[in-house]
Enzyme design. Sequence first.
Site, PDB file in Angstrom:
ATOM      1  CG  HIS A 295      12.755 -32.624 -24.929  1.00 17.09           C
ATOM      2  ND1 HIS A 295      13.289 -33.732 -25.127  1.00 17.09           N
ATOM      3  CD2 HIS A 295      13.741 -31.775 -25.505  1.00 17.09           C
ATOM      4  CE1 HIS A 295      14.305 -33.800 -25.537  1.00 17.09           C
ATOM      5  NE2 HIS A 295      14.687 -32.404 -25.833  1.00 17.09           N
TER       6      HIS A 295
ATOM      7  CG  ASN B  99       2.935  -0.283   2.919  1.00 26.21           C
ATOM      8  OD1 ASN B  99       2.605  -1.167   2.670  1.00 26.21           O
ATOM      9  ND2 ASN B  99       4.129   0.028   2.631  1.00 26.21           N
ATOM     10  N   GLY B 100       1.854  -2.594   5.104  1.00 24.64           N
ATOM     11  CA  GLY B 100       2.555  -3.779   5.746  1.00 24.64           C
ATOM     12  C   GLY B 100       1.625  -4.849   6.290  1.00 24.64           C
TER      13      GLY B 100
ATOM     14  CE  LYS C 254       7.750  -6.621 -18.153  1.00 24.64           C
ATOM     15  NZ  LYS C 254       8.669  -6.105 -17.265  1.00 24.64           N
TER      16      LYS C 254
ATOM     17  CD1 TRP D 262      -1.882  -5.425  -3.931  1.00 20.15           C
ATOM     18  CD2 TRP D 262      -3.238  -3.894  -5.133  1.00 20.15           C
ATOM     19  NE1 TRP D 262      -2.217  -6.052  -5.339  1.00 20.15           N
ATOM     20  CE2 TRP D 262      -2.899  -5.290  -5.853  1.00 20.15           C
ATOM     21  CE3 TRP D 262      -4.124  -3.117  -5.327  1.00 20.15           C
ATOM     22  CZ2 TRP D 262      -3.706  -5.527  -7.062  1.00 20.15           C
ATOM     23  CZ3 TRP D 262      -4.676  -3.445  -6.782  1.00 20.15           C
ATOM     24  CH2 TRP D 262      -4.430  -4.585  -7.507  1.00 20.15           C
TER      25      TRP D 262
ATOM     26  CD  GLU E  21      11.515  -8.808 -18.182  1.00 24.92           C
ATOM     27  OE1 GLU E  21      11.174  -9.775 -17.404  1.00 24.92           O
ATOM     28  OE2 GLU E  21      10.956  -7.707 -18.149  1.00 24.92           O
TER      29      GLU E  21
ATOM     30  CE  LYS F 224       7.764  -0.058 -10.566  1.00 22.33           C
ATOM     31  NZ  LYS F 224       7.895  -1.083 -11.521  1.00 22.33           N
TER      32      LYS F 224
ATOM     33  NE  ARG G 229       4.260   1.743  -1.578  1.00 20.00           N
ATOM     34  CZ  ARG G 229       5.277   1.450  -1.390  1.00 20.00           C
ATOM     35  NH1 ARG G 229       6.443   1.674  -2.140  1.00 20.00           N
ATOM     36  NH2 ARG G 229       5.480   0.412  -0.383  1.00 20.00           N
TER      37      ARG G 229
ATOM     38  CB  CYS H 248      -0.913  -0.109   1.153  1.00 19.98           C
ATOM     39  SG  CYS H 248      -1.799  -1.353   1.349  1.00 19.98           S
TER      40      CYS H 248
ATOM     41  CD  GLU I 172       4.261  -7.624 -15.951  1.00 20.67           C
ATOM     42  OE1 GLU I 172       4.136  -7.678 -14.684  1.00 20.67           O
ATOM     43  OE2 GLU I 172       5.653  -7.509 -16.309  1.00 20.67           O
TER      44      GLU I 172
END
Length: 613
Positions: free
Chosen positions: A508, A101-102, A489, A75, A485, A608, A27, A2, A492
């Site tokens: 395989h 936050n936490g 990208k 969040w 990567e 993030k 966040r 958050c 998401e």
Amino acid sequence: MCGIVGYIGHRQAAGVLLEGLSKLEYRGYDSAGICVHTPQALAVSRSKGRLQTLREKCDSGADLPGTLGIGHTRWATHGAPSDCNAHPHRTRDGKIALVHNGIIENYLELKEELLSRGHRFTSETDTEVAACLLGENYAKTGDMLCAIVATTARLTGSYALGILCLDQPDRMYAVRKDSPLILGWGDNECLIASDAPAILGYTRRVIYPADGDIAILTDQSIQIFNALGNPVLRPTEEVQWSVADAELGDYPHFMLKEIMEQPRVLTDTAAAPLTGNSDCANSLLLDPEQIRNLRRIYIAACGSAYHVGFLGKYILEKYCRIPTESIQASEFRYAAPILDQNTLVILISQSGETADTLAALREAKAQGAHTLAIVNVMGSAIAKAADEVIYTCAGPEIAVATTKAYSAQLAVMYRLALRFARLLETQSQEDIRQAEDALLDLPRQIGQVLLPEGIGQMRTLADRFHACEDIFFIGRNVDAVTCLEGSLKLKELSYIHAEAYPAGELKHGPISLIEEGVPVIALATVRELFHKTMANVKEVKARGATVICLTTEEFAEEARRTADVVVEVPKVHPLLQPSVNIVPLQLFSYFTALNRGCDVDKPRNLAKSVTVE
Ligand code: F6R
């Protein structure tokens, strides 16, 4: 996961808080709220949904007049996104308001205890429990500092708290443990925030409180106390980022802005000192003896940063001949890594707060390994806890999906490998000099990929393929890692099912998924493996795939004979080629997501900084 912000000074607090929250929305963005100290009450406005909903609800802050306040963008972790779970949380008597936050890990136990003493709760959050406990302690003593000391002594977990008390219209309190928090000094005003962009419009002078610190902020002063309530001194530092760094400017999205900033970021990261806050006398980076004694390197990180670590494994083993393992930080502690004082553990993190990466760092230190963090955010938990830190010079990264920080991390990895190779003499001085020169030229080469023609090609490809349901990425060696990567990208941002495989692995198993019209993005830029990758391209073509081949000018003509589309990128020093290759894939993901109507800067379900395990 958050964001918190707080203000005391001469301005109307609500406006400052809403502005600050808009900078922290990356966040968390499922609900938001503010609380302002008005003469009559701690007035709260909270709302589920994006910040804009809150703005509308409180008439852009006009409903909450006053010059002292706290705010929060959430969040959800404990309790669904809803108006009543949104912060700030007030005690039932309305005396104390709190943003958090936490995660308070022992909140259920504390809640039981408080319920048994007759307290009642209006939300499902751990935060309201902390507020209630604080209210109880304040009622006992009438002293906020003592009440905070007594309350935090009972909390386990992580927290950055912003606190208001109705009886104290001239001050705000803040506490931090294992969650980010900065304290800003302006002229006749002070601020708190989870991250610098929220306060840059008012000041760049900041204090990074240590774990356990409690701060009392007035419009003129910041006093800091340790967890026992004893006064402590912390240095004031200057944030290097500017207001413009955290603004959109003329760009439609932060993601595009950050993609376009990559040449500048690479220039800055290549020029920055390779040691950060370490005690240089004991720096492993400067001591050939320590490097020679290294038996193994582990690189632990999450998501995209893990992909940099994976590339780091290829690079460090090839150029420095040091056995290197890259591992997802969330698995590090459970994989029983073999660590001792001759092990270097590298932690990579843009935010410097990722819970799993921090936990990996602590595990590495506990087992006596030397730790080196590659971090973007100054003063962050990982930067502070590691033995040594190298800062990337990406500036604030606002889009949830990383682009420029990834590139900066990779540039640090190259520099680290070249430093080790020079000290260990695993490469000739001439080869190292050539690679260093090439690194200085890399921003120009990436600039080539970002010319309108290159951007236009990726936009056209996104127009063509955005409606597909599955996409595969294949490549060999470092190209296989860039595929990981690229596929992360794409998934998401656009929510398309995307998978990445080393090209040689296809037969395989995964090749059974290839059917008529399925797009396959094949990276074929590793010179000695080009023909092998093209053999795999032929395999998927034979099963109906539509192949987009990304290769260098050297092989473009040949690739055109097999692939449906060729994306040509500049050929650079082989060490650096992954930095060039990722850029078109970032652009492809960006345009594909836009075509599908996705929110590119804030993809669904993602925040993030991931401060929970
Ligand atoms: C993907 C992305 C994430 C982060 C990961 C680690 O685009 O941004 O996968 O790379 O969450 O975050 P940091 O680097 O802050 O530790």
